[in-house]
Write an enzyme that holds these catalytic residues in place. Structure first.
Site, mmCIF file in Angstrom:
data_model
loop_
_atom_site.group_PDB
_atom_site.id
_atom_site.type_symbol
_atom_site.label_atom_id
_atom_site.label_comp_id
_atom_site.label_asym_id
_atom_site.label_seq_id
_atom_site.Cartn_x
_atom_site.Cartn_y
_atom_site.Cartn_z
ATOM 1 N N SER A 146 -18.571 -4.761 -16.935
ATOM 2 C CA SER A 146 -19.413 -5.836 -17.496
ATOM 3 C C SER A 146 -19.501 -5.668 -19.005
ATOM 4 O O SER A 146 -19.477 -4.537 -19.514
ATOM 5 C CB SER A 146 -20.819 -5.764 -16.920
ATOM 6 O OG SER A 146 -21.682 -6.612 -17.659
ATOM 7 N N TYR A 159 -27.877 -1.033 -15.238
ATOM 8 C CA TYR A 159 -26.621 -1.662 -14.807
ATOM 9 C C TYR A 159 -25.537 -1.419 -15.866
ATOM 10 O O TYR A 159 -24.412 -1.042 -15.541
ATOM 11 C CB TYR A 159 -26.904 -3.149 -14.602
ATOM 12 C CG TYR A 159 -25.725 -4.057 -14.343
ATOM 13 C CD1 TYR A 159 -25.074 -4.049 -13.122
ATOM 14 C CD2 TYR A 159 -25.307 -4.964 -15.315
ATOM 15 C CE1 TYR A 159 -24.022 -4.917 -12.872
ATOM 16 C CE2 TYR A 159 -24.262 -5.839 -15.072
ATOM 17 C CZ TYR A 159 -23.616 -5.808 -13.853
ATOM 18 O OH TYR A 159 -22.582 -6.674 -13.605
HETATM 19 P P1 NDP Z 1 -21.260 -12.227 -6.399
HETATM 20 O O1 NDP Z 1 -22.670 -11.916 -6.019
HETATM 21 O O2 NDP Z 1 -20.822 -13.634 -6.457
HETATM 22 O O3 NDP Z 1 -20.262 -11.415 -5.462
HETATM 23 C C1 NDP Z 1 -20.477 -10.066 -5.173
HETATM 24 C C2 NDP Z 1 -19.477 -9.664 -4.117
HETATM 25 O O4 NDP Z 1 -19.667 -8.281 -3.814
HETATM 26 C C3 NDP Z 1 -19.646 -10.444 -2.829
HETATM 27 O O5 NDP Z 1 -18.386 -10.737 -2.284
HETATM 28 C C4 NDP Z 1 -20.402 -9.460 -1.947
HETATM 29 O O6 NDP Z 1 -20.126 -9.647 -0.567
HETATM 30 C C5 NDP Z 1 -19.816 -8.150 -2.410
HETATM 31 N N1 NDP Z 1 -20.722 -7.046 -2.089
HETATM 32 C C6 NDP Z 1 -21.913 -6.759 -2.655
HETATM 33 N N2 NDP Z 1 -22.457 -5.696 -2.056
HETATM 34 C C7 NDP Z 1 -21.598 -5.303 -1.087
HETATM 35 C C8 NDP Z 1 -21.599 -4.276 -0.126
HETATM 36 N N3 NDP Z 1 -22.595 -3.375 -0.047
HETATM 37 N N4 NDP Z 1 -20.560 -4.178 0.716
HETATM 38 C C9 NDP Z 1 -19.530 -5.058 0.651
HETATM 39 N N5 NDP Z 1 -19.452 -6.056 -0.240
HETATM 40 C C10 NDP Z 1 -20.486 -6.176 -1.100
HETATM 41 O O7 NDP Z 1 -21.069 -11.505 -7.807
HETATM 42 P P2 NDP Z 1 -19.993 -11.712 -8.993
HETATM 43 O O8 NDP Z 1 -18.783 -12.350 -8.495
HETATM 44 O O9 NDP Z 1 -20.713 -12.280 -10.123
HETATM 45 O O10 NDP Z 1 -19.723 -10.188 -9.357
HETATM 46 C C11 NDP Z 1 -18.474 -9.540 -9.176
HETATM 47 C C12 NDP Z 1 -18.388 -8.364 -10.121
HETATM 48 O O11 NDP Z 1 -18.436 -8.828 -11.467
HETATM 49 C C13 NDP Z 1 -19.532 -7.354 -9.974
HETATM 50 O O12 NDP Z 1 -19.029 -6.054 -10.089
HETATM 51 C C14 NDP Z 1 -20.420 -7.673 -11.172
HETATM 52 O O13 NDP Z 1 -21.169 -6.562 -11.575
HETATM 53 C C15 NDP Z 1 -19.389 -8.098 -12.207
HETATM 54 N N6 NDP Z 1 -19.897 -8.928 -13.281
HETATM 55 C C16 NDP Z 1 -20.387 -10.186 -13.027
HETATM 56 C C17 NDP Z 1 -20.859 -10.966 -14.067
HETATM 57 C C18 NDP Z 1 -21.420 -12.332 -13.867
HETATM 58 O O14 NDP Z 1 -21.990 -12.889 -14.826
HETATM 59 N N7 NDP Z 1 -21.301 -12.935 -12.700
HETATM 60 C C19 NDP Z 1 -20.821 -10.483 -15.456
HETATM 61 C C20 NDP Z 1 -20.278 -9.165 -15.601
HETATM 62 C C21 NDP Z 1 -19.829 -8.438 -14.549
HETATM 63 P P3 NDP Z 1 -21.076 -10.533 0.402
HETATM 64 O O15 NDP Z 1 -21.633 -11.648 -0.439
HETATM 65 O O16 NDP Z 1 -20.154 -10.978 1.462
HETATM 66 O O17 NDP Z 1 -22.124 -9.587 0.853
#
Ligand code: NDP
Length: 273
Positions: A146, A159
């Protein structure tokens, strides 16, 4: 064939039932890569599967594995079933993550544990499991970090620290595994309105609009990112176009990590003290 092509490759993309991971799976599918789609929500896994098929993959080029990735058995199942299905693993995208918001002074022990578990410990352990397979294919790993790993925005400091630690893992694994031909890189996204972010305001549409306006201003480009723009950065690093790139942190964040307004413009607009 373009050096950006991923044809013939096999990629595990964690957290691909939603947001940035889903966009990455679809782009990889467009570039001819077989994908392993993971997450906990079976309905959304199915949605990603259908989108990847529309992007050009055949059903047998997509594997879905549902389960909590913080559990060792799930991580083992992802890796074992990927190899059983495709007989190779070329790319691991450690994308699943969780956002902790809160000041350091208000932290509880469990906040540190959960933030570091999903954002740091899980990517390390999954990379370790995939290492022997990547050694065979001279594959690569992309850790989704991030922009706040650099700016350490107040209210999301823990975070940011966890993601900064993940970036250090990227560099350490690049050093250790580079001689085996494995590249390891990070992509650091700016703000994108995925469920990770919108859930912070309880998915309230007015609040989401306000948050989007405020968040957009924290980026030098004065706008939010789109999931597809982050996926482009991941797909570049995964491809042969990045064949001499390892140990790097690629900011795909509209310039936010070094934009002076990005720190003072947190949710409250105030520092904790
Ligand atoms: P979302 O919430 O849209 O997606 C998160 C994903 O992670 C989902 O597919 C979820 O699965 C999965 N996940 C979370 N916890 C678990 C778990 N315990 N076991 C299995 N799967 C899990 O988030 P983003 O797409 O926004 O985030 C993706 C990455 O990008 C993250 O690492 C985040 O920190 C990073 N990021 C995002 C930013 C943003 O602004 N969106 C900015 C900077 C970094 P399910 O929903 O099926 O549980």
């Amino acid at each position: 064939m373009s050096s950006l092509s991923l044809k013939g490759r096999v990629a595990i993309i964690t957290g691909s039932s939603s947001g940035l991971g889903q966009a990455t799976a679809v782009l990889f599918a467009q570039r001819g890569c077989a994908v392993v789609v993971t997450g906990t929500n079976e309905k959304r896994l199915q949605e990603t599967l259908e989108k990847c098929q529309k992007a050009g993959l055949k059903r047998d080029q997509i594997l879905t594995v549902a389960g909590d990735i913080t559990i060792h058995k799930t991580r083992e199942e992802i890796v074992t079933r990927t190899f059983e299905t495709f007989q190779r693993i070329d790319i691991l995208v450690n994308n699943a993550g969780a956002l902790y918001t809160g000041f350091i002074k208000d932290l509880e022990e469990k906040d540190i544990d959960t933030t570091f578990n999903l954002n740091f410990k899980v990517p390390v352990l999954l990379s370790k499991l995939v290492f022997p397979y990547l050694k065979e294919t001279k594959g690569n790993i992309i850790n989704v970090s991030s922009c706040v790993s650099e700016s350490l925005t107040p209210e999301a400091t823990m975070y940011g620290i966890a993601k900064g630690t993940l970036d250090n893992f990227t560099k350490a694994a690049s050093n250790e595994w580079g001689p085996a031909g494995i590249r390891v890189n990070s992509v650091s996204p700016g703000a994108v309105m995925t469920p990770l972010v919108t859930s912070l305001v309880g998915n309230n549409q007015d609040m989401i609009k306000k948050m989007a306006e405020m968040q957009g201003k924290l980026h030098a480009l004065q706008r939010l990112g789109e999931p597809e723009e982050i996926a482009e950065g991941v797909a570049f690093l995964a491809s042969d176009a990045a064949s001499f790139v390892s140990g790097t942190v690629l900011f795909v964040d509209g310039g936010r990590h070094c934009f002076p307004g990005s720190v003072t413009g947190s949710k409250s607009g105030k520092s904790p003290f």
